[in-house]
Write a protein that holds these residues in place. Sequence first.
Motif, mmCIF file in Angstrom:
data_model
loop_
_atom_site.group_PDB
_atom_site.id
_atom_site.type_symbol
_atom_site.label_atom_id
_atom_site.label_comp_id
_atom_site.label_asym_id
_atom_site.label_seq_id
_atom_site.Cartn_x
_atom_site.Cartn_y
_atom_site.Cartn_z
ATOM 1 N N PHE A 43 0.732 -1.230 0.175
ATOM 2 C CA PHE A 43 -0.283 0.118 0.011
ATOM 3 C C PHE A 43 1.011 1.200 -0.014
ATOM 4 O O PHE A 43 0.183 2.186 -0.185
ATOM 5 C CB PHE A 43 -0.901 0.012 1.367
ATOM 6 N N GLY A 44 2.274 1.106 0.159
ATOM 7 C CA GLY A 44 3.075 2.316 0.381
ATOM 8 C C GLY A 44 2.710 3.116 1.659
ATOM 9 O O GLY A 44 3.080 4.277 1.612
ATOM 10 N N PHE A 45 2.145 2.522 2.672
ATOM 11 C CA PHE A 45 1.904 3.120 4.023
ATOM 12 C C PHE A 45 3.438 3.604 4.405
ATOM 13 O O PHE A 45 4.379 3.008 4.367
ATOM 14 C CB PHE A 45 1.332 2.403 4.757
ATOM 15 N N SER A 46 3.231 4.718 5.329
ATOM 16 C CA SER A 46 4.473 5.021 6.044
ATOM 17 C C SER A 46 4.491 3.852 7.289
ATOM 18 O O SER A 46 3.802 3.255 7.437
ATOM 19 C CB SER A 46 4.220 6.239 6.880
ATOM 20 N N LYS A 47 5.925 3.801 7.784
ATOM 21 C CA LYS A 47 6.141 2.909 9.008
ATOM 22 C C LYS A 47 5.191 3.134 9.867
ATOM 23 O O LYS A 47 4.720 2.088 10.374
ATOM 24 C CB LYS A 47 7.488 3.049 9.130
ATOM 25 N N GLU A 48 4.775 4.224 10.288
ATOM 26 C CA GLU A 48 4.098 4.429 11.450
ATOM 27 C C GLU A 48 2.721 4.081 11.182
ATOM 28 O O GLU A 48 1.985 3.361 12.120
ATOM 29 C CB GLU A 48 3.799 6.091 11.629
ATOM 30 N N LYS A 49 1.962 4.321 10.115
ATOM 31 C CA LYS A 49 0.640 3.780 9.634
ATOM 32 C C LYS A 49 0.465 2.253 9.535
ATOM 33 O O LYS A 49 -0.478 1.688 10.061
ATOM 34 C CB LYS A 49 0.220 4.483 8.415
ATOM 35 N N ALA A 50 1.494 1.739 8.778
ATOM 36 C CA ALA A 50 1.599 0.273 8.830
ATOM 37 C C ALA A 50 1.863 -0.363 10.111
ATOM 38 O O ALA A 50 0.859 -1.432 10.294
ATOM 39 C CB ALA A 50 2.873 -0.039 7.790
ATOM 40 N N GLU A 51 2.624 0.141 11.097
ATOM 41 C CA GLU A 51 2.584 -0.339 12.536
ATOM 42 C C GLU A 51 1.371 -0.069 13.295
ATOM 43 O O GLU A 51 0.834 -1.312 14.166
ATOM 44 C CB GLU A 51 3.906 0.105 13.239
ATOM 45 N N ARG A 52 0.598 1.126 13.022
ATOM 46 C CA ARG A 52 -0.514 1.186 13.696
ATOM 47 C C ARG A 52 -1.608 0.068 13.372
ATOM 48 O O ARG A 52 -2.263 -0.583 14.080
ATOM 49 C CB ARG A 52 -1.319 2.693 13.576
ATOM 50 N N LEU A 53 -1.762 0.035 12.018
ATOM 51 C CA LEU A 53 -2.662 -1.137 11.414
ATOM 52 C C LEU A 53 -2.385 -2.308 11.848
ATOM 53 O O LEU A 53 -3.187 -3.137 12.189
ATOM 54 C CB LEU A 53 -2.708 -0.836 9.952
ATOM 55 N N MET A 54 -1.200 -2.721 11.874
ATOM 56 C CA MET A 54 -0.594 -4.051 12.191
ATOM 57 C C MET A 54 -1.207 -4.207 13.950
ATOM 58 O O MET A 54 -1.574 -5.427 14.065
ATOM 59 C CB MET A 54 0.951 -4.267 11.992
ATOM 60 N N MET A 55 -0.635 -3.426 14.678
ATOM 61 C CA MET A 55 -1.187 -3.628 15.992
ATOM 62 C C MET A 55 -2.836 -3.808 16.115
ATOM 63 O O MET A 55 -3.223 -4.461 17.259
ATOM 64 C CB MET A 55 -0.638 -2.540 16.870
ATOM 65 N N GLN A 56 -3.352 -3.115 15.215
ATOM 66 C CA GLN A 56 -4.878 -3.038 15.244
ATOM 67 C C GLN A 56 -5.386 -4.575 15.104
ATOM 68 O O GLN A 56 -6.129 -5.067 15.711
ATOM 69 C CB GLN A 56 -5.577 -2.117 14.622
#
Length: 94
Positions: A43-56
Amino acid sequence: MTDVLEDVRLDEQLRLGKPWALIVWDDPVNLMTYVSWVFRSYFGFSKEKAERLMMQVHTEGRAAVASGNREEMERHVEAMHGYGLQATLEQVEQ
């Protein structure tokens, strides 16, 4: 003039329908770092967004990762399956 704009917007909503969401589900197989990497890579997400979604995904069991028309979300579901992630789509309630 306002009536015309309202009619056009209503027609557009009827034509497009409700949006669909890509849901990625938690699984006992994939590492959290891998899930985050997939979100960044695909998706080209930033590291922060990718990690937030992964934690969700990890803590809540699922996360809505993207939304759009049904065909686009079906392609994303197939892509997530290609990466070995469990994913489905569902219609977004408005």
